[in-house]
Design a protein around this motif. Structure first.
Motif, PDB file in Angstrom:
ATOM      1  N   VAL A   2       0.865  -1.118  -0.131  1.00 19.09           N
ATOM      2  CA  VAL A   2       0.005   0.115   0.097  1.00 19.09           C
ATOM      3  C   VAL A   2       0.985   1.174  -0.125  1.00 19.09           C
ATOM      4  CG1 VAL A   2      -1.903   1.504   1.332  1.00 19.09           C
ATOM      5  CG2 VAL A   2      -2.088  -1.280   1.022  1.00 19.09           C
ATOM      6  N   VAL A   3       1.718   1.118   0.981  1.00 18.17           N
ATOM      7  CA  VAL A   3       2.661   2.444   0.728  1.00 18.17           C
ATOM      8  C   VAL A   3       3.575   2.467  -0.466  1.00 18.17           C
ATOM      9  CG1 VAL A   3       4.927   3.600   2.025  1.00 18.17           C
ATOM     10  CG2 VAL A   3       3.088   2.238   3.225  1.00 18.17           C
ATOM     11  N   GLY A   4       3.965   1.581  -1.043  1.00 21.43           N
ATOM     12  CA  GLY A   4       4.929   1.514  -2.373  1.00 21.43           C
ATOM     13  C   GLY A   4       3.717   1.969  -3.443  1.00 21.43           C
ATOM     14  N   LEU A   5       2.546   1.781  -3.485  1.00 25.97           N
ATOM     15  CA  LEU A   5       1.493   2.035  -4.590  1.00 25.97           C
ATOM     16  C   LEU A   5       1.308   3.731  -4.198  1.00 25.97           C
ATOM     17  CD1 LEU A   5      -1.094  -0.699  -5.052  1.00 25.97           C
ATOM     18  CD2 LEU A   5       0.315   0.097  -6.699  1.00 25.97           C
ATOM     19  N   ALA A   6       1.031   4.034  -2.864  1.00 22.90           N
ATOM     20  CA  ALA A   6       1.232   5.449  -2.722  1.00 22.90           C
ATOM     21  C   ALA A   6       2.216   6.411  -3.229  1.00 22.90           C
ATOM     22  CB  ALA A   6       0.951   5.764  -1.036  1.00 22.90           C
ATOM     23  N   LEU A   7       3.428   5.796  -3.044  1.00 21.98           N
ATOM     24  CA  LEU A   7       4.741   6.587  -3.510  1.00 21.98           C
ATOM     25  C   LEU A   7       4.492   6.618  -5.102  1.00 21.98           C
ATOM     26  CD1 LEU A   7       7.469   7.636  -2.695  1.00 21.98           C
ATOM     27  CD2 LEU A   7       8.463   5.401  -3.033  1.00 21.98           C
ATOM     28  N   VAL A   8       4.080   5.429  -5.623  1.00 23.09           N
ATOM     29  CA  VAL A   8       3.834   5.534  -6.947  1.00 23.09           C
ATOM     30  C   VAL A   8       2.903   6.591  -7.616  1.00 23.09           C
ATOM     31  CG1 VAL A   8       2.934   4.373  -9.353  1.00 23.09           C
ATOM     32  CG2 VAL A   8       4.488   3.055  -7.313  1.00 23.09           C
ATOM     33  N   SER A   9       1.960   6.866  -6.462  1.00 22.71           N
ATOM     34  CA  SER A   9       0.900   7.869  -7.026  1.00 22.71           C
ATOM     35  C   SER A   9       1.646   9.366  -6.923  1.00 22.71           C
ATOM     36  CB  SER A   9      -0.271   7.651  -5.891  1.00 22.71           C
ATOM     37  OG  SER A   9      -1.111   8.911  -6.303  1.00 22.71           O
ATOM     38  N   THR A  10       2.407   9.330  -5.807  1.00 20.14           N
ATOM     39  CA  THR A  10       3.332  10.677  -5.682  1.00 20.14           C
ATOM     40  C   THR A  10       4.168  11.080  -6.860  1.00 20.14           C
ATOM     41  OG1 THR A  10       2.912  10.445  -3.429  1.00 20.14           O
ATOM     42  CG2 THR A  10       4.163  12.143  -3.883  1.00 20.14           C
ATOM     43  N   VAL A  11       4.948  10.077  -7.198  1.00 19.68           N
ATOM     44  CA  VAL A  11       6.028  10.202  -8.099  1.00 19.68           C
ATOM     45  C   VAL A  11       5.195  10.624  -9.699  1.00 19.68           C
ATOM     46  CG1 VAL A  11       7.822   9.262  -9.563  1.00 19.68           C
ATOM     47  CG2 VAL A  11       7.624   8.868  -6.895  1.00 19.68           C
ATOM     48  N   ALA A  12       4.176   9.863  -9.729  1.00 18.64           N
ATOM     49  CA  ALA A  12       3.617  10.024 -11.107  1.00 18.64           C
ATOM     50  C   ALA A  12       2.761  11.457 -10.950  1.00 18.64           C
ATOM     51  CB  ALA A  12       2.502   9.004 -11.170  1.00 18.64           C
ATOM     52  N   GLY A  13       2.223  11.824  -9.848  1.00 22.92           N
ATOM     53  CA  GLY A  13       1.693  13.280  -9.770  1.00 22.92           C
ATOM     54  C   GLY A  13       2.561  14.174 -10.181  1.00 22.92           C
ATOM     55  N   ALA A  14       3.967  14.083  -9.659  1.00 19.99           N
ATOM     56  CA  ALA A  14       4.792  15.143  -9.630  1.00 19.99           C
ATOM     57  C   ALA A  14       5.019  15.152 -11.052  1.00 19.99           C
ATOM     58  CB  ALA A  14       5.947  14.947  -8.740  1.00 19.99           C
ATOM     59  N   ALA A  15       5.554  13.930 -11.572  1.00 19.75           N
ATOM     60  CA  ALA A  15       5.949  13.888 -13.075  1.00 19.75           C
ATOM     61  C   ALA A  15       4.867  14.735 -13.994  1.00 19.75           C
ATOM     62  CB  ALA A  15       6.234  12.680 -13.520  1.00 19.75           C
ATOM     63  N   LEU A  16       3.608  14.303 -13.875  1.00 21.33           N
ATOM     64  CA  LEU A  16       2.492  15.033 -14.601  1.00 21.33           C
ATOM     65  C   LEU A  16       2.538  16.529 -14.379  1.00 21.33           C
ATOM     66  CD1 LEU A  16      -0.123  12.253 -14.215  1.00 21.33           C
ATOM     67  CD2 LEU A  16       1.116  12.813 -16.209  1.00 21.33           C
ATOM     68  N   TRP A  17       2.737  17.077 -13.075  1.00 23.17           N
ATOM     69  CA  TRP A  17       2.659  18.464 -12.870  1.00 23.17           C
ATOM     70  C   TRP A  17       3.829  19.244 -13.707  1.00 23.17           C
ATOM     71  CZ3 TRP A  17      -0.681  21.515  -9.995  1.00 23.17           C
ATOM     72  CH2 TRP A  17      -0.147  22.747  -9.746  1.00 23.17           C
TER      73      TRP A  17
END
Length: 465
Positions: free
Chosen positions: A78-93
């Protein structure tokens, strides 16, 4: 206009506070039916000194503890997927895709805000209740994990719908399996030890007996038994720290007929104790030194009887410790019982029985290591305090090697004062060994950890003179 309307809707629950307060509930925290009480409650004035109250030295330790709770309760997937979400969001931003990035980043801002509050909040001694402060963080992590799984599914879409669905199902199954596998660590519904402890206290105190204490967990346990199960046994509960507030004193008088709450009790709880000597007074272990003298406390069962007569005999204290440890507890209660043994050992040390004191300190360490929650940070902290005490006793006895070994093991000290105390003990050990330069080094470290440490300052002045 829409935003303003949304804010107003979000504030509606606050309207319930004065309405419920007017109905005279059993627990009326702050008496919010008045303007003064309402503002005191919603602004958190009782805790104002704790917000951003932790020292900078404690921030990293607090953050580490928070992350350990997240991974222990939700699992690494769960923590790993949350980290994926954060990294993906920052990249899209940074790619300019703000509309796609915001749903991924907004939960992360909630998580970060919650972590900032908790890691800078001065509640080191209350680590066992941090899960309640981290509830927004747990919710944010769950949403972030879902976002991370969704992002991975979209990335797999070019490979076909089957691939996207496969990634989605795998992410969901792994996350759910991880969360449910960790669920027993979070599920306290089957743990009845606290209830049994409360019933034992109620039975011992008896109808009309007054429980004067500093333990919030005991207050809530007995309050639950009284208000939910109707098994409060007529016990009068007085939480001494709240006597500083006039609304609490007034509620005590309204709730318990015949209870005397003098005006001076607002500033000196001792006045309350003296004014109610005619009643049967009981005190709960922990923090008693602020309100009671040792000669006033007679150990009995799980409590101290406040009778102003007799001496706290070691034999009776030993029986009290043994009965307390008969309950099979996790985390905070193990810590409380270890603390009880610790204070008992310090009492023996003051009486000159250092051999028995050391034996009881070793017993406290054994209890912590055998407990199911012995890796709990609070249990580790009391263990370190016991090792500090053993180190001091060994140094006094001239066993410098064992003293060094015990001090070196006392690593889990969360408060600045405890870390300062450890450096003071190191300094005293070095001074006894004839190493004046080493002693000064540790004593200066003690002042860096705890600038107000009077012992370190006094010894430095003595060595300098």
């Amino acid at each position: 206009m829409t935003v303003a309307a949304g804010v107003c809707v979000g504030l509606v629950p606050f309207c319930y506070l004065p309405l419920r307060s007017m109905q005279g509930p059993a627990c009326d925290w702050g008496n919010p039916e008045t303007v003064r009480g309402f503002w005191w409650l919603v602004s958190g004035q009782e805790f104002a000194g704790l917000i951003f109250g932790a020292s900078a030295r404690e921030w990293c330790r607090n953050l580490e503890h928070c992350l350990r709770l997240f991974t222990a309760h939700l699992g690494w997937p769960v923590v790993g997927l949350a980290l994926v979400s954060t990294v993906a969001g920052a990249a899209l931003w940074f790619q300019g895709k703000r509309n796609e990035a915001l749903p991924l980043l907004l939960p992360a801002t909630v998580l970060v805000s919650d972590l900032i509050l908790v890691t800078t909040y001065d509640m080191t001694s209350d680590r066992y209740v941090w899960e309640s402060y981290l509830l927004p963080g747990y919710a944010a992590l769950a949403v972030m994990a879902a976002g991370g799984g969704g992002w991975l599914a979209r990335r797999a879409a070019p490979w076909g719908n089957r691939a996207a669905w496969l990634v989605t199902v795998v992410a969901l199954v792994v996350s759910l399996h991880s969360a449910f596998r960790q669920y027993p660590l979070c599920n306290k519904s089957r743990v009845t030890a606290a209830r049994e402890h409360g019933l034992a206290l109620v039975d011992q105190i008896g109808p009309g007996g007054v429980l004067a204490h500093n333990a919030s967990e005991v207050e809530f346990i007995v309050q639950y038994l009284d208000q939910v199960e109707g098994r409060g046994g007529g016990v009068v509960r007085v939480y001494l720290p709240l006597l500083a507030y006039d609304w609490y004193s007034q509620q005590l008088q309204d709730r318990y007929a015949g209870l005397t709450v003098p005006a001076a009790a607002l500033t000196a709880p001792r006045e309350f104790i003296d004014a109610n000597r005619a009643r049967v007074l009981w005190a709960y272990p922990g923090g008693l030194g602020r309100h009671f003298a040792p000669a006033e406390l007679a150990p009995a069962g799980l409590l101290f009887r406040v009778d102003g007569a007799g001496e706290a005999l070691p034999e009776r204290l030993a029986q009290m410790v043994g009965r307390a440890l008969a309950f099979d507890y996790d985390g905070p209660t193990v810590r409380a019982h270890m603390s009880l043994i610790y204070h008992f050992a310090m009492h023996l040390s003051e009486l000159g029985d250092t051999t028995s004191a050391e034996e009881w300190l070793s017993e406290a360490i054994r209890v912590g290591e055998q407990a199911r929650a012995w890796r709990d940070s609070d249990v580790l902290q009391v263990t370190s305090q016991c090792r500090l005490a053993i180190g001091g006793l060994r140094a006094t006895a001239g066993d410098y090697a064992e003293a060094e070994a015990q001090l070196a093991k006392a690593r889990h000290l969360w408060s600045a004062s405890a870390r300062g105390d450890r450096e003071v003990r190191w300094g005293l050990l070095r001074a006894r060994q004839g190493d004046g330069e080493g002693a000064m080094l540790h004593l200066r470290r003690a002042l860096r950890e705890d600038p107000g440490n009077p012992v370190a300052r006094r010894i430095i002045d003595g060595l300098s003179g």
